[in-house]
Design a protein around this motif. Structure first.
Motif, PDB file in Angstrom:
ATOM      1  N   ASP A  69      35.990 -34.032 -11.675  1.00 18.83           N
ATOM      2  CA  ASP A  69      36.691 -35.001 -10.831  1.00 18.83           C
ATOM      3  C   ASP A  69      35.819 -35.350  -9.637  1.00 18.83           C
ATOM      4  O   ASP A  69      35.947 -34.772  -8.558  1.00 18.83           O
ATOM      5  CB  ASP A  69      38.036 -34.414 -10.385  1.00 18.83           C
ATOM      6  N   GLY A  70      34.899 -36.283  -9.846  1.00 17.64           N
ATOM      7  CA  GLY A  70      33.986 -36.677  -8.783  1.00 17.64           C
ATOM      8  C   GLY A  70      34.659 -37.543  -7.750  1.00 17.64           C
ATOM      9  O   GLY A  70      35.710 -38.134  -7.996  1.00 17.64           O
ATOM     10  N   SER A  71      34.061 -37.641  -6.587  1.00 19.32           N
ATOM     11  CA  SER A  71      34.643 -38.440  -5.511  1.00 19.32           C
ATOM     12  C   SER A  71      34.530 -39.940  -5.772  1.00 19.32           C
ATOM     13  O   SER A  71      35.293 -40.717  -5.208  1.00 19.32           O
ATOM     14  CB  SER A  71      33.998 -38.084  -4.173  1.00 19.32           C
ATOM     15  N   SER A  72      33.623 -40.353  -6.649  1.00 19.09           N
ATOM     16  CA  SER A  72      33.469 -41.770  -6.990  1.00 19.09           C
ATOM     17  C   SER A  72      33.862 -42.085  -8.418  1.00 19.09           C
ATOM     18  O   SER A  72      34.281 -43.191  -8.717  1.00 19.09           O
ATOM     19  CB  SER A  72      32.016 -42.212  -6.796  1.00 19.09           C
ATOM     20  N   ASP A  73      33.687 -41.130  -9.313  1.00 17.17           N
ATOM     21  CA  ASP A  73      33.944 -41.345 -10.729  1.00 17.17           C
ATOM     22  C   ASP A  73      34.165 -39.987 -11.391  1.00 17.17           C
ATOM     23  O   ASP A  73      33.891 -38.950 -10.788  1.00 17.17           O
ATOM     24  CB  ASP A  73      32.741 -42.051 -11.371  1.00 17.17           C
ATOM     25  N   ASP A  74      34.651 -40.003 -12.584  1.00 18.89           N
ATOM     26  CA  ASP A  74      34.806 -38.767 -13.343  1.00 18.89           C
ATOM     27  C   ASP A  74      33.654 -38.631 -14.326  1.00 18.89           C
ATOM     28  O   ASP A  74      33.065 -39.620 -14.748  1.00 18.89           O
ATOM     29  CB  ASP A  74      36.124 -38.761 -14.121  1.00 18.89           C
ATOM     30  N   ALA A  75      33.349 -37.406 -14.665  1.00 16.33           N
ATOM     31  CA  ALA A  75      32.351 -37.127 -15.689  1.00 16.33           C
ATOM     32  C   ALA A  75      32.988 -36.165 -16.686  1.00 16.33           C
ATOM     33  O   ALA A  75      33.934 -35.457 -16.354  1.00 16.33           O
ATOM     34  CB  ALA A  75      31.104 -36.503 -15.068  1.00 16.33           C
ATOM     35  N   ARG A  76      32.463 -36.147 -17.891  1.00 21.76           N
ATOM     36  CA  ARG A  76      32.976 -35.250 -18.916  1.00 21.76           C
ATOM     37  C   ARG A  76      31.826 -34.412 -19.471  1.00 21.76           C
ATOM     38  O   ARG A  76      30.745 -34.912 -19.754  1.00 21.76           O
ATOM     39  CB  ARG A  76      33.612 -36.035 -20.052  1.00 21.76           C
ATOM     40  N   PHE A  77      32.126 -33.144 -19.587  1.00 23.83           N
ATOM     41  CA  PHE A  77      31.212 -32.200 -20.211  1.00 23.83           C
ATOM     42  C   PHE A  77      31.960 -31.551 -21.362  1.00 23.83           C
ATOM     43  O   PHE A  77      33.157 -31.726 -21.519  1.00 23.83           O
ATOM     44  CB  PHE A  77      30.767 -31.119 -19.209  1.00 23.83           C
ATOM     45  N   ARG A  78      31.257 -30.780 -22.156  1.00 24.25           N
ATOM     46  CA  ARG A  78      31.899 -29.940 -23.173  1.00 24.25           C
ATOM     47  C   ARG A  78      31.441 -28.521 -22.916  1.00 24.25           C
ATOM     48  O   ARG A  78      30.299 -28.296 -22.521  1.00 24.25           O
ATOM     49  CB  ARG A  78      31.504 -30.364 -24.586  1.00 24.25           C
ATOM     50  N   ARG A  79      32.331 -27.550 -23.145  1.00 25.62           N
ATOM     51  CA  ARG A  79      31.995 -26.133 -23.029  1.00 25.62           C
ATOM     52  C   ARG A  79      32.360 -25.484 -24.348  1.00 25.62           C
ATOM     53  O   ARG A  79      33.530 -25.393 -24.704  1.00 25.62           O
ATOM     54  CB  ARG A  79      32.763 -25.493 -21.864  1.00 25.62           C
ATOM     55  N   LEU A  80      31.341 -25.079 -25.095  1.00 24.81           N
ATOM     56  CA  LEU A  80      31.534 -24.600 -26.458  1.00 24.81           C
ATOM     57  C   LEU A  80      30.854 -23.261 -26.678  1.00 24.81           C
ATOM     58  O   LEU A  80      29.819 -22.977 -26.086  1.00 24.81           O
ATOM     59  CB  LEU A  80      30.944 -25.607 -27.455  1.00 24.81           C
ATOM     60  N   THR A  81      31.427 -22.465 -27.549  1.00 24.82           N
ATOM     61  CA  THR A  81      30.775 -21.237 -27.984  1.00 24.82           C
ATOM     62  C   THR A  81      29.850 -21.597 -29.139  1.00 24.82           C
ATOM     63  O   THR A  81      30.260 -22.249 -30.088  1.00 24.82           O
ATOM     64  CB  THR A  81      31.819 -20.192 -28.443  1.00 24.82           C
ATOM     65  N   VAL A  82      28.615 -21.198 -29.036  1.00 29.19           N
ATOM     66  CA  VAL A  82      27.615 -21.489 -30.056  1.00 29.19           C
ATOM     67  C   VAL A  82      27.453 -20.252 -30.927  1.00 29.19           C
ATOM     68  O   VAL A  82      27.223 -19.162 -30.429  1.00 29.19           O
ATOM     69  CB  VAL A  82      26.266 -21.880 -29.408  1.00 29.19           C
ATOM     70  N   GLY A  83      27.586 -20.406 -32.239  1.00 25.14           N
ATOM     71  CA  GLY A  83      27.370 -19.312 -33.166  1.00 25.14           C
ATOM     72  C   GLY A  83      28.503 -18.309 -33.227  1.00 25.14           C
ATOM     73  O   GLY A  83      28.337 -17.244 -33.790  1.00 25.14           O
ATOM     74  N   GLY A  84      29.641 -18.630 -32.614  1.00 22.35           N
ATOM     75  CA  GLY A  84      30.795 -17.746 -32.680  1.00 22.35           C
ATOM     76  C   GLY A  84      30.745 -16.565 -31.734  1.00 22.35           C
ATOM     77  O   GLY A  84      31.712 -15.838 -31.609  1.00 22.35           O
ATOM     78  N   VAL A  85      29.625 -16.349 -31.082  1.00 21.34           N
ATOM     79  CA  VAL A  85      29.499 -15.249 -30.130  1.00 21.34           C
ATOM     80  C   VAL A  85      28.716 -15.735 -28.922  1.00 21.34           C
ATOM     81  O   VAL A  85      28.067 -16.767 -28.965  1.00 21.34           O
ATOM     82  CB  VAL A  85      28.766 -14.027 -30.741  1.00 21.34           C
ATOM     83  N   GLY A  86      28.774 -14.967 -27.859  1.00 16.46           N
ATOM     84  CA  GLY A  86      27.961 -15.282 -26.695  1.00 16.46           C
ATOM     85  C   GLY A  86      28.639 -16.239 -25.751  1.00 16.46           C
ATOM     86  O   GLY A  86      29.827 -16.517 -25.856  1.00 16.46           O
ATOM     87  N   PRO A  87      27.876 -16.753 -24.821  1.00 19.67           N
ATOM     88  CA  PRO A  87      28.443 -17.576 -23.744  1.00 19.67           C
ATOM     89  C   PRO A  87      28.948 -18.921 -24.238  1.00 19.67           C
ATOM     90  O   PRO A  87      28.460 -19.454 -25.234  1.00 19.67           O
ATOM     91  CB  PRO A  87      27.265 -17.766 -22.792  1.00 19.67           C
TER      92      PRO A  87
END
Length: 177
Positions: free
Chosen positions: A143-161
């Motif tokens: 939620d930016g002060s001028s516009d919104d941005a979208r990211f994705r947060r995904l688990t890669v390989g079923g394990v880890g960050p």
């Protein structure tokens, strides 16, 4: 050339993820530069506080993520003549260059962060306060002060960050250091 290397590296990560069990939008991990990616765990409001420092000369998809934050927050960069110009999507190139340093200084001043021109852990910590909850398919809104941005947060390989992905050069890429 850099774009091809970056895309090849991301393709390798994606292929490894598919081979090891695919991608998921659940799971937790420690967030830090040590993982090689901008990553997070649990709620998003503390995801970036322990990220590494990005500075002049750095070239990476993590820089493109930071530049996306600068655009969303309406940061400006100063020309050699002293005029302020908007930091725009055209400036998202993954290169922490003079414009990015200047826009980061502007952003830090606007957000009450010590002005260094570097995207340091304190800057990331303030920025992640604007992250929304992880939604469907791992979507995270900024939620930016001028516009919104979208990211994705995904688990890669079923394990880890859970790794942050950013749209860069028209592709969704892992925000790697």
């Amino acid at each position: 050339m850099r774009k091809h290397i970056r895309k090849a590296a991301v393709a390798t990560v994606l292929a490894a993820g598919a081979a090891l069990g695919g991608f998921a939008v659940t799971g937790t991990a420690q967030a830090s530069e040590d993982s090689g990616f901008v990553d997070g765990t649990g709620g998003t409001h503390n995801d970036w506080s322990d990220e590494g420092t990005l500075q002049r000369g750095d070239e990476s998809n993590a820089v493109a993520l930071w530049q996306t934050v600068l655009v969303a927050d309406g940061a400006k960069w100063k020309t050699s003549g002293g005029a302020l110009r908007a930091f725009t999507e055209d400036d998202i190139d993954g290169d922490f260059n003079g414009r990015t340093v200047s826009a980061t200084r502007f952003w830090q001043q606007q957000n009450g962060v010590r002005v260094t021109g570097k995207a340091d852990p304190r800057s990331f910590s303030v920025a992640d306060n604007n992250l929304g909850a992880v939604g469907r398919r791992g979507t995270v809104s900024y939620d930016g002060s001028s516009d919104d941005a979208r990211f994705r947060r995904l688990t890669v390989g079923g394990v880890g960050p859970q790794v942050y992905f950013v749209t860069f050069d028209g592709s969704l890429v892992a925000a790697s250091y």
